[in-house]
Design an enzyme around this catalytic site. Structure first.
Site, mmCIF file in Angstrom:
data_model
loop_
_atom_site.group_PDB
_atom_site.id
_atom_site.type_symbol
_atom_site.label_atom_id
_atom_site.label_comp_id
_atom_site.label_asym_id
_atom_site.label_seq_id
_atom_site.Cartn_x
_atom_site.Cartn_y
_atom_site.Cartn_z
ATOM 1 N N ASN A 9 14.279 -0.563 10.039
ATOM 2 C CA ASN A 9 13.231 0.206 10.714
ATOM 3 C C ASN A 9 12.108 -0.762 11.052
ATOM 4 O OD1 ASN A 9 11.219 1.890 11.542
ATOM 5 N ND2 ASN A 9 10.965 2.964 9.589
ATOM 6 N N TRP A 10 12.069 -1.156 12.310
ATOM 7 C CA TRP A 10 11.096 -2.173 12.723
ATOM 8 C C TRP A 10 9.687 -1.602 12.860
ATOM 9 C CZ3 TRP A 10 13.983 -5.211 17.233
ATOM 10 C CH2 TRP A 10 15.099 -5.860 16.689
ATOM 11 N N LYS A 11 9.554 -0.290 12.800
ATOM 12 C CA LYS A 11 8.244 0.365 12.942
ATOM 13 C C LYS A 11 7.566 -0.122 14.241
ATOM 14 C CE LYS A 11 8.294 1.031 8.003
ATOM 15 N NZ LYS A 11 7.593 1.156 6.733
ATOM 16 N N HIS A 96 9.999 10.337 8.793
ATOM 17 C CA HIS A 96 9.554 9.189 7.999
ATOM 18 C C HIS A 96 8.195 9.523 7.367
ATOM 19 C CE1 HIS A 96 8.151 5.205 6.911
ATOM 20 N NE2 HIS A 96 9.417 4.842 6.924
ATOM 21 N N GLU A 98 5.586 7.881 7.119
ATOM 22 C CA GLU A 98 4.427 7.506 7.937
ATOM 23 C C GLU A 98 4.146 8.556 9.003
ATOM 24 O OE1 GLU A 98 5.880 3.589 8.784
ATOM 25 O OE2 GLU A 98 5.535 3.069 6.690
ATOM 26 N N GLU A 168 12.981 7.708 0.302
ATOM 27 C CA GLU A 168 11.979 6.651 0.393
ATOM 28 C C GLU A 168 10.742 7.083 -0.381
ATOM 29 O OE1 GLU A 168 12.602 3.951 3.999
ATOM 30 O OE2 GLU A 168 11.468 5.650 4.738
ATOM 31 N N GLY A 174 6.270 -0.498 1.773
ATOM 32 C CA GLY A 174 5.326 -1.525 2.216
ATOM 33 C C GLY A 174 4.395 -2.018 1.122
ATOM 34 N N SER A 214 10.495 -1.201 0.066
ATOM 35 C CA SER A 214 10.442 -2.595 -0.403
ATOM 36 C C SER A 214 11.805 -3.145 -0.796
ATOM 37 C CB SER A 214 9.439 -2.731 -1.561
ATOM 38 O OG SER A 214 8.139 -2.411 -1.115
ATOM 39 N N GLY A 235 12.275 -1.815 5.889
ATOM 40 C CA GLY A 235 11.131 -2.010 6.775
ATOM 41 C C GLY A 235 10.831 -3.486 6.938
ATOM 42 N N GLY A 236 9.861 -3.982 6.186
ATOM 43 C CA GLY A 236 9.360 -5.352 6.341
ATOM 44 C C GLY A 236 10.440 -6.419 6.384
#
Ligand code: 13P
Length: 261
Positions: A9-11, A96, A98, A168, A174, A214, A235-236
């Site tokens: 997930n590149w956001k 998600h 976010e 999640e 993150g 993470s 993610g990251g």
């Protein structure tokens, strides 16, 4: 046996078309044709078309990060499921944290989008998870139950079998904090038990439940080796091709161990 699904997930990253295309190309080149785990990239919507072209001829799926529940109409700034399919998408992330916490997305909205995604022929990745405060006050299972009931309302077992879930925990996203394999496995087992109660054992055994929060190269294998963890929503670490490829390698090893157990 359930296939392992590793999704990036590149956001709202990376910031340019050039960087997005370089990242997709590096993942494609590094992955080769080993299909023992399923891989999906979820770039920003403006990068979907280009990433789709880069992924052509590869075994990598393409996912969007959100969609609208209506098939068309006067919804300024929104994107329909059919538009995503037309762009080459196979998957779409829904609910998600976010979007739930930052943009007021409710279980009802996630549920409407889920039905629309299935109608459009997309594989939805439905996210759920508790906040730190909810975990500390022992409400994790209550929160997961509420999110499952609300988000999955009205689905038939045959539809549920097409849905991917992503557990999640919000406090792990993150932050560099990861759920321990024991914490994650317990949440995943709870989710699968609820799926059994709602949709029957055969469907529940079929549903892929990813872990997200993470996930890094050094913790991926211990998480993915857990019996009810069927993949990762990254993610990251998905923004660095090397790290993402290492997580995919961990997924292959976890799949191998599960096949032999
Ligand atoms: P991080 O891997 O950066 O914690 O993000 C997880 C996530 O939100 C994936 O959807």
């Amino acid at each position: 046996m359930r296939a392992i699904l590793i999704a990036g997930n590149w956001k709202m990253n990376p910031g340019t078309l050039a960087a997005a295309s370089a990242l997709a190309q590096a993942v494609k080149d590094g992955l080769g044709h080993d299909a023992s785990v399923h891989v999906v990239l979820c770039p920003a919507s403006v990068h979907l078309g280009l990433v789709d072209q880069i992924l052509e001829g590869s075994i990598i799926g393409l996912g969007a990060q959100n969609m609208h529940a209506r098939p068309d109409g006067a919804y300024t700034g929104e994107i329909s499921g059919a538009m995503l399919v037309d762009l080459g998408c196979t998957h779409v992330i829904l609910g998600h944290s976010e979007r739930r916490h930052g943009m007021g997305e409710t279980d009802t909205m996630v549920n409407q989008k889920l039905h629309a995604a299935l109608s459009a022929g997309l594989i939805p990745i439905v996210c759920l998870g508790e906040t730190k405060e909810e975990r500390l006050t022992d409400r994790t299972e209550h929160v997961l139950l509420t999110q499952l009931e609300g988000s999955l309302a009205g689905l038939e077992p045959v539809q549920m079998a097409k849905v991917v879930l992503a557990y999640e925990p919000v406090w792990a996203i993150g932050t560099g904090l990861t759920a321990t394999p024991e914490q994650a496995q317990a949440a995943h087992a709870f989710i699968r038990n609820r799926l059994t109660a709602q949709f029957g054992a055969a469907t529940a055994e079929h549903v892929v439940v990813q872990y997200g929060g993470s996930v890094k190269p050094d913790n991926a294998l211990e998480l993915l080796a857990c019996p009810d963890i069927d993949g990762a929503l990254v993610g990251g670490a998905s923004l660095k091709a090397d790290d993402f490829l290492k997580i995919i390698t961990a997924g292959r090893e976890a799949a191998r161990r599960k096949a032999n157990s």
